[in-house]
Scaffold this motif. Structure first.
Motif, mmCIF file in Angstrom:
data_model
loop_
_atom_site.group_PDB
_atom_site.id
_atom_site.type_symbol
_atom_site.label_atom_id
_atom_site.label_comp_id
_atom_site.label_asym_id
_atom_site.label_seq_id
_atom_site.Cartn_x
_atom_site.Cartn_y
_atom_site.Cartn_z
ATOM 1 N N VAL A 73 0.865 -1.181 0.000
ATOM 2 C CA VAL A 73 0.000 0.000 0.000
ATOM 3 C C VAL A 73 0.903 1.232 0.000
ATOM 4 N N THR A 74 0.648 2.149 -0.932
ATOM 5 C CA THR A 74 1.477 3.338 -1.086
ATOM 6 C C THR A 74 0.612 4.585 -1.121
ATOM 7 N N ILE A 75 0.987 5.595 -0.345
ATOM 8 C CA ILE A 75 0.321 6.891 -0.423
ATOM 9 C C ILE A 75 0.804 7.566 -1.700
ATOM 10 N N ILE A 76 -0.146 7.954 -2.568
ATOM 11 C CA ILE A 76 0.267 8.584 -3.825
ATOM 12 C C ILE A 76 -0.118 10.067 -3.905
ATOM 13 N N ARG A 77 -1.086 10.484 -3.094
ATOM 14 C CA ARG A 77 -1.506 11.883 -3.123
ATOM 15 C C ARG A 77 -2.174 12.221 -1.795
ATOM 16 N N THR A 78 -1.933 13.442 -1.332
ATOM 17 C CA THR A 78 -2.609 13.908 -0.117
ATOM 18 C C THR A 78 -3.149 15.306 -0.354
ATOM 19 N N ASN A 79 -4.090 15.693 0.485
ATOM 20 C CA ASN A 79 -4.676 17.008 0.394
ATOM 21 C C ASN A 79 -4.938 17.504 1.814
ATOM 22 N N SER A 99 3.759 10.853 2.597
ATOM 23 C CA SER A 99 4.200 9.731 1.758
ATOM 24 C C SER A 99 4.647 8.602 2.681
ATOM 25 N N SER A 100 4.329 7.388 2.263
ATOM 26 C CA SER A 100 4.706 6.227 3.062
ATOM 27 C C SER A 100 4.213 4.967 2.377
ATOM 28 N N ARG A 101 4.700 3.827 2.876
ATOM 29 C CA ARG A 101 4.284 2.522 2.351
ATOM 30 C C ARG A 101 4.044 1.559 3.508
ATOM 31 N N MET A 102 3.216 0.554 3.218
ATOM 32 C CA MET A 102 2.922 -0.479 4.200
ATOM 33 C C MET A 102 2.740 -1.805 3.461
ATOM 34 N N GLU A 119 -4.950 9.624 -0.862
ATOM 35 C CA GLU A 119 -5.190 8.680 -1.954
ATOM 36 C C GLU A 119 -4.071 7.650 -1.932
ATOM 37 N N MET A 120 -4.450 6.373 -2.047
ATOM 38 C CA MET A 120 -3.475 5.281 -1.973
ATOM 39 C C MET A 120 -3.710 4.291 -3.106
ATOM 40 N N ILE A 121 -2.640 3.571 -3.427
ATOM 41 C CA ILE A 121 -2.767 2.433 -4.330
ATOM 42 C C ILE A 121 -2.336 1.189 -3.574
ATOM 43 N N ALA A 127 -6.400 -3.586 1.525
ATOM 44 C CA ALA A 127 -5.317 -4.474 1.087
ATOM 45 C C ALA A 127 -5.735 -5.935 1.210
ATOM 46 N N LEU A 128 -6.404 -6.285 2.294
ATOM 47 C CA LEU A 128 -6.880 -7.666 2.472
ATOM 48 C C LEU A 128 -7.924 -8.025 1.415
ATOM 49 N N GLU A 129 -8.789 -7.069 1.067
ATOM 50 C CA GLU A 129 -9.770 -7.295 0.000
ATOM 51 C C GLU A 129 -9.056 -7.510 -1.340
ATOM 52 N N ALA A 130 -8.034 -6.694 -1.600
ATOM 53 C CA ALA A 130 -7.274 -6.820 -2.852
ATOM 54 C C ALA A 130 -6.571 -8.167 -2.921
ATOM 55 N N LEU A 131 -6.002 -8.608 -1.814
ATOM 56 C CA LEU A 131 -5.342 -9.914 -1.781
ATOM 57 C C LEU A 131 -6.346 -11.034 -2.034
ATOM 58 N N GLU A 132 -7.515 -10.913 -1.446
ATOM 59 C CA GLU A 132 -8.559 -11.930 -1.635
ATOM 60 C C GLU A 132 -8.979 -12.013 -3.103
ATOM 61 N N LYS A 133 -9.150 -10.848 -3.735
ATOM 62 C CA LYS A 133 -9.577 -10.796 -5.136
ATOM 63 C C LYS A 133 -8.407 -10.966 -6.116
ATOM 64 N N LYS A 134 -7.187 -10.831 -5.590
ATOM 65 C CA LYS A 134 -5.969 -10.886 -6.418
ATOM 66 C C LYS A 134 -5.974 -9.799 -7.485
ATOM 67 N N GLU A 135 -6.398 -8.603 -7.066
ATOM 68 C CA GLU A 135 -6.473 -7.460 -7.978
ATOM 69 C C GLU A 135 -5.918 -6.212 -7.309
ATOM 70 N N ASN A 136 -5.159 -5.416 -8.065
ATOM 71 C CA ASN A 136 -4.687 -4.124 -7.578
ATOM 72 C C ASN A 136 -5.874 -3.176 -7.475
ATOM 73 N N LEU A 137 -5.736 -2.152 -6.623
ATOM 74 C CA LEU A 137 -6.808 -1.164 -6.533
ATOM 75 C C LEU A 137 -6.255 0.155 -6.050
ATOM 76 N N SER A 138 -7.028 1.209 -6.273
ATOM 77 C CA SER A 138 -6.704 2.525 -5.716
ATOM 78 C C SER A 138 -7.937 3.007 -4.962
ATOM 79 N N PHE A 139 -7.705 3.849 -3.967
ATOM 80 C CA PHE A 139 -8.822 4.315 -3.142
ATOM 81 C C PHE A 139 -8.449 5.618 -2.454
ATOM 82 N N LYS A 140 -9.479 6.361 -2.049
ATOM 83 C CA LYS A 140 -9.304 7.607 -1.301
ATOM 84 C C LYS A 140 -9.910 7.433 0.079
ATOM 85 N N ILE A 141 -9.272 8.066 1.039
ATOM 86 C CA ILE A 141 -9.776 8.054 2.407
ATOM 87 C C ILE A 141 -9.980 9.503 2.837
#
Length: 168
Positions: free
Chosen positions: A18-24, A31-34, A81-83, A59-73
């Motif tokens: 999980v990577t922070i790609i944008r903040t507001n 910036s950070s990763r997990m 915003e993270m990927i 991240a757990l949902e992405a691992l379950e689906k085996k798909e990358n995703l992006s999302f905003k919090i």
């Protein structure tokens, strides 16, 4: 962080990065990763608190689906915003018995991208194994092992009847 990712990848173990790609505005981290493992274990941080809880869940949902995703919090005073990149969604090989036949099969399937999990009655060594369990009882060795659609099981020992009684 990169050493952990390298070790996981070397053993063909799945994880999400999980990577922070944008903040507001005001956020805990700019910036950070997990790294998130399928069992929920995490390395690193993306800011803690609610943002990290949501990131881990995604991240757990992405691992379950085996798909990358992006999302905003949305946070009280800002937005993150993270990927989430899913890495190494390999199948597992449960190798039961690790003599000369098991070693040959294990090495072949490791090179084919499987994560190798070795179970034997005697202590074994294997540099690329994701897991090695041994003990005097197959029942004890197989405690907490889940066999699902992403697992292959190869038995190369002589205790077939006893082994089958341990597996659902």
């Amino acid at each position: 962080m990169f050493e952990i990712a390298s070790e996981l990848e070397k053993k063909n173990l799945p994880f999400a990065l999980v990577t922070i790609i944008r903040t507001n505005n005001i956020v805990p981290r700019k910036s950070s990763r997990m790294i998130v493992l399928p069992n929920g274990e995490c390395y690193g941080t993306v800011g803690g608190g609610e943002a990290e809880r949501i990131a881990k869940k995604k991240a757990l949902e992405a691992l379950e689906k085996k798909e990358n995703l992006s999302f905003k919090i949305m946070l009280p005073k800002g937005e993150v915003e993270m990927i989430c990149d899913v890495v190494k969604c390999a199948r597992k090989l449960y190798m039961v018995g690790y003599g000369h036949v098991g070693k040959a099969i294990g090495e072949l399937l490791y090179k084919a991208g499987y994560s190798i999990h070795i179970f034997d009655r005697e202590k074994k060594e294997c540099d690329y194994a994701a897991e090695i369990k041994y003990g005097s009882s197959w029942m004890k060795i197989f405690e907490n092992i889940v066999i699902d659609k992403d697992c292959a099981v190869v038995v190369t020992c002589h205790d077939k009847e006893e082994l089958l009684s341990c597996v659902d």
